[in-house]
Every structure is written in C-alpha cells, then in structure tokens.
Design an enzyme around this catalytic site. Structure first.
Site, PDB file in Angstrom:
ATOM      1  N   LYS A   1       1.151 -13.820  -1.706  1.00 36.85           N
ATOM      2  CA  LYS A   1       1.327 -14.564  -0.578  1.00 36.85           C
ATOM      3  C   LYS A   1       0.691 -13.952   0.565  1.00 36.85           C
ATOM      4  O   LYS A   1       0.108 -12.780   0.708  1.00 36.85           O
ATOM      5  CB  LYS A   1       2.930 -14.503  -0.359  1.00 36.85           C
ATOM      6  CG  LYS A   1       3.847 -15.048  -1.474  1.00 36.85           C
ATOM      7  CD  LYS A   1       5.317 -14.772  -0.919  1.00 36.85           C
ATOM      8  CE  LYS A   1       6.298 -15.528  -1.947  1.00 36.85           C
ATOM      9  NZ  LYS A   1       6.122 -16.814  -1.824  1.00 36.85           N
TER      10      LYS A   1
ATOM     11  N   ARG B   1      10.902 -20.574 -11.141  1.00 36.64           N
ATOM     12  CA  ARG B   1      11.179 -21.350 -12.339  1.00 36.64           C
ATOM     13  C   ARG B   1      11.126 -20.647 -13.809  1.00 36.64           C
ATOM     14  O   ARG B   1      11.528 -21.086 -14.561  1.00 36.64           O
ATOM     15  CB  ARG B   1      10.152 -22.589 -12.425  1.00 36.64           C
ATOM     16  CG  ARG B   1       8.743 -22.340 -12.525  1.00 36.64           C
ATOM     17  CD  ARG B   1       7.757 -23.696 -11.985  1.00 36.64           C
ATOM     18  NE  ARG B   1       7.987 -23.715 -10.549  1.00 36.64           N
ATOM     19  CZ  ARG B   1       7.255 -24.423  -9.631  1.00 36.64           C
ATOM     20  NH1 ARG B   1       6.423 -25.432 -10.423  1.00 36.64           N
ATOM     21  NH2 ARG B   1       7.397 -24.380  -8.409  1.00 36.64           N
TER      22      ARG B   1
END
Length: 512
Positions: free
Chosen positions: A291, A365
């Site tokens: 990130k 996920r």
C-alpha cells in the site's frame, strides 16, 4: 493485557429510567423545532432562567447541539437540540450531550476546580435528562446509544484517565411505563457495549494487537459468559487441515495466524443456526502489492469485521438470546518478507478449492474464503453472514456512513437491513450482478482472487463461490468502519460499525 493500554472493554455510562426530576443533579432538557415539541421557552421555564440566556449561549433546536447554561443556584443545565424528535436526531443529541459533558468534566479536572458548577461533588459525574411526553422505546434506545457512545474515548497515554460521565437518569413523563422504558434502556446499553468493544479492538495499536492477541482477547472475554465457548486454533492446526488462505496471508509475518471460534449454544434454542464470519487482519501492509504510506497507519482497524463478530457474540450471550450462533474470526497479519505470498501464486483453501492470486492486498477475501468453507463443511449453518473491511470500491459507492450489503437470499437481506435500521446502522443492498460471475472463474486455478469488473461486486461474487447453497449475506464495511471526525454517536477512529446490527439480527431470528 498490555499495561499501557486502556482497560478493555471501555467502561460506559450507566443509564436508569426514573419518575422524578432531582434537585442538585445537573440536568438536560430537549429543545424541539416548530410544533414537534417543547422549544426554547419551555427549556427556559424548566431551568427558571430567561429565554434570552438560552439564546445568548447559542442553544437551538438543531439536532446534535448541546449548550451549557449557568443557573441561578450556581449549577449548570444543558439545552439539547433534538430537531423534530426522530430516532436519528435523538441519537445525535445524546452523542453531542455526552461529548459536551465530557469536555466540561475534563476542563474542570485540568484546572483543579471543584466540581460545584456541575452539581454537588457526589453528583459531579451524574446527569439527568428530561424525556418528552410522547416518549417510546425507540426514542429511549436512540438516546441511550448516543449517551453511551458519544463520550467514548480510547487513548494510550501516561496521563491519568480523565473523569467521565458515570450515570444518566432518564426522567420519564407522568403516566409512562417506567419499567418497560427501563428495560429498553438496559438493552440499548448492551448494544452500545457491543459497539464500544468492537471500537476497543479496532483502536488497539498493532504493535500490541497481533493475531494471538486479538483471538486470545476474544476468548478471554468470552470465558465467564454462560453457554458461550471459545477455541483458538494455531498455525499448526490450520496447516494440518488445509487452511491455505489464512496461512498464505499470514506467511509474511513473524507473528503467525490464528482462527477464533466462538460457539453460543443456549438451552432451548429455537430458530436457525446463524454463523458469523469476521475478517481479522490485525495489520495490512498490502504485502508484496504494498500500500502507499499515506493512510497505512489506519490498517490497525482492518480487523473491524472480526471485532464486530467478537463483540456481537459476547452481547448475544449476555442478553441470553435463545438462538444458536457461531462466530469465526480468521486472523492474520499481511506483511512483506521473504516468506510472503506473491501475485501469481495458487493457493488451496480449506476444502480443496484453489485461488489464483492477483494482488496480495486483496487478502481479506483469502482468509474469509477459508473460514466460510470451514463453516459450510463443519458447522451445519442455516444462515451465513460475513463482515469485512473488504474493498475501497464500497467507500467510493456508498461513502463513509453506509455499509454495503450483498446477499444470495432476499429474506436474509431484508432482515439485515431492517436490523440495522432499528439500531442506527445504515445498510444499502448492492447487486450480485451475474454478468460478472464468469470473471471469477479461474484459468490457472478454480477461481481468480481479483477478477476484472466492479471491485465490490466481484469480491462478493468471489466469496459466494465458497458458500454452497446457503442463504448468505456479505457486509462490506470498508467505509463506515472508521471515522475521521465525530458525528452523531460516532467518534473518530474505529467506529464499531456492524456489531449492533449482528446482535439485532440474532434477536430477530430468535423471535421468528
């Protein structure tokens, strides 16, 4: 528990419903707009001051305003705007009042003043609030949520814990059912406690909060509650049973992953077996798909879904709801190292389904898929709900105050939405667009982790691949899980969003 941390769970204000206004206790009076209820003149009469005094201190009917005014006896009163008196406005009013009282108590403490201007010394941390003539349970619930949560704070500091509001007396109008309103207030405070604990867990810094801490804290808090058992599974157990998604995400960290299972099994339970799955990423660098530095510090809250599930299970047990509920929190740190998983890897999940990794920052996920597959295979659920700070796409679509709701079952979707509405949490149903389902199918593996198409929808479609034919809802809370500033009952930081909705959903199922 790290001694540098504030006590967890955070202590909240106690709330009672009483019949009479009490002399010597600081009081707050609601101010309505228009013909909705008593206005400024009525508040002035209650406090025996001129209406000009209220105007001078800026009192108004605007929902979410709370103004202190000096009284003739040297004490202080509060005029609180409630607008037209809707539930959301009462929640906002309660939050504003709690913050205003907290600020005044803090100022008095810093200046070493005697608390006389807040009432007698023994009542300095007490407050009474006048309820309107047409008060009902919905009003009480909203007000209590605002009062209990608006004054929340979590700060790691060497300074002493500042004084706080400890008790609020809600003064019922003549003829009201005080017992029924009191029961409503107590239930609302339990809902507030769920939100506050979820905030505590989200706000805890990640140098303390690793997977072992998060799951261990959840298990410890569950220890004394009736009919609730907690089990923490370590990386060895996960490896032996093929939880490849959790292990892949946690493989780059020196602090190994965990899986927390909370099982609530009350005697005489009725209704369906509800399984709740919450994302428990205790810090997310993005892994190899790292990130940007800006905003990465907020990734301590990336386990907000898991925090909501832990808090919900504890509250469901405290309320003694007659429904079976299981909570799963797959927990890992997503870090960068030589053992981190890579884009292009193929990961085998619990149960054998394989995923082609496209972006290591889509880690949520991966861990949810393992836990969902485990729930379907081992827990015999009737309904399945997962909650996660999953996609930036939901922040773009719905902003920072509304959760995204995806569901394979219309009835379950409506129950989640309605549960949220009753406890002051907004959900907006999003479509599971079948046109994008084919994009989830893999070429190198069974499924693709990051298929092309709208990010929030394709993430939900990915998770659906692991749910079997169960009625399932996916709650994406990437927007409302954290706040940049105070509003209504929300304070800056982790918000605890979704915890109350999950409790209310379980209560709905218990009544069905």
């Amino acid at each position: 528990m790290d001694p540098a941390l504030p006590a967890i769970p955070t202590a909240l204000v106690e709330v009672d419903v009483v019949r009479q206004w009490r002399d010597g206790v600081p009081g707050a009076v609601p101010v309505f707009d228009g013909e909705s209820g008593p206005g400024l003149a009525d508040a002035a009469e209650q406090f025996d001051v001129d209406a000009a005094v209220l105007e001078a201190v800026g009192a108004s009917a605007s929902a979410g305003t709370a103004r202190a005014l000096p009284l003739r006896d040297g004490g202080v009163g509060w005029a609180v705007g409630v607008g037209s008196g809707g539930a959301a406005q009462w929640r906002s009013a309660g939050g504003a009042l709690a913050r205003a009282v907290r600020e005044r108590l803090g100022e008095a403490a810093e200046s070493d003043e005697e608390p006389g201007d807040l009432g007698e010394a023994s009542d300095a941390d007490y407050l009474q609030v006048k309820l309107p003539a047409d008060v009902d349970g919905e009003t009480v619930t909203a007000l209590v949520l605002g009062l209990a949560l608006g004054g929340y704070r979590f700060r790691v500091s060497r300074r002493p814990v500042p004084p706080r509001l400890r008790k609020v007396l809600l003064v019922a109008p003549e003829g009201a059912d005080v017992a029924a309103l009191g029961a409503q207030a107590r239930r609302a405070r339990e809902l507030a406690a769920a939100t506050a604990l979820a905030r505590d867990l989200a706000n805890t810094p990640s140098n303390v909060k690793d997977p072992a801490w998060l799951t261990g804290t959840g298990a410890e808090l569950a220890g004394d509650l009736p009919d609730l058992t907690a089990t923490v599974r370590d990386e060895k157990w996960l490896a032996e049973r093929g939880f490849g998604g959790i292990l892949a995400v946690g493989g780059g960290s020196s602090r190994p992953p965990r899986l927390l299972e909370l099982a609530y099994r009350p005697k005489g339970a009725t209704g369906p077996h509800l399984v709740l799955v919450g994302k428990g990423i205790t810090f997310d660098t993005g892994g190899i798909s790292i990130k940007p530095a800006e905003g990465m510090h907020l990734m301590r809250t990336d386990m907000s879904g898991g925090g909501a599930v832990i808090a919900a299970l504890l509250t469901i047990a405290r309320l003694g709801l007659p429904v079976r509920v299981t909570g799963l929190v797959p927990s890992a740190e997503n870090h960068v190292s030589g053992s981190a998983y890579r884009p292009g890897d193929v990961v085998r999940h619990y149960g054998g389904k394989t995923t082609e990794v496209g972006n290591t920052d889509a880690e949520g996920r991966m861990v949810l898929a393992d836990a969902i597959a485990y729930a379907v295979d081992r827990l015999e659920p009737d309904l399945l709900v997962d909650v996660a700070t999953l996609t930036g796409a939901m922040k773009v679509a719905l902003g920072l105050r509304t959760g995204g709701l995806f569901a394979s079952d219309d009835e379950l979707a409506e129950k989640v939405r309605a549960a949220g509405a009753r406890v002051g949490e907004a959900w907006w149903r999003m479509p599971l667009v079948e046109d994008h389902a084919e994009a989830v199918k893999g070429e190198l593996a069974d499924v693709k982790q990051t298929p092309s198409g709208p990010g929030g929808i394709t993430a939900a479609l990915f998770l659906r691949e692991f749910t079997g034919d169960l009625p399932w809802a996916h709650l994406d809370i990437a927007g409302p899980a954290r706040a940049e500033k105070d509003h209504d009952e929300v304070v800056a930081g982790g918000t605890g969003f979704a915890a109350r909705s999950l409790v209310e959903l379980a209560a709905t199922l218990a009544d069905s």
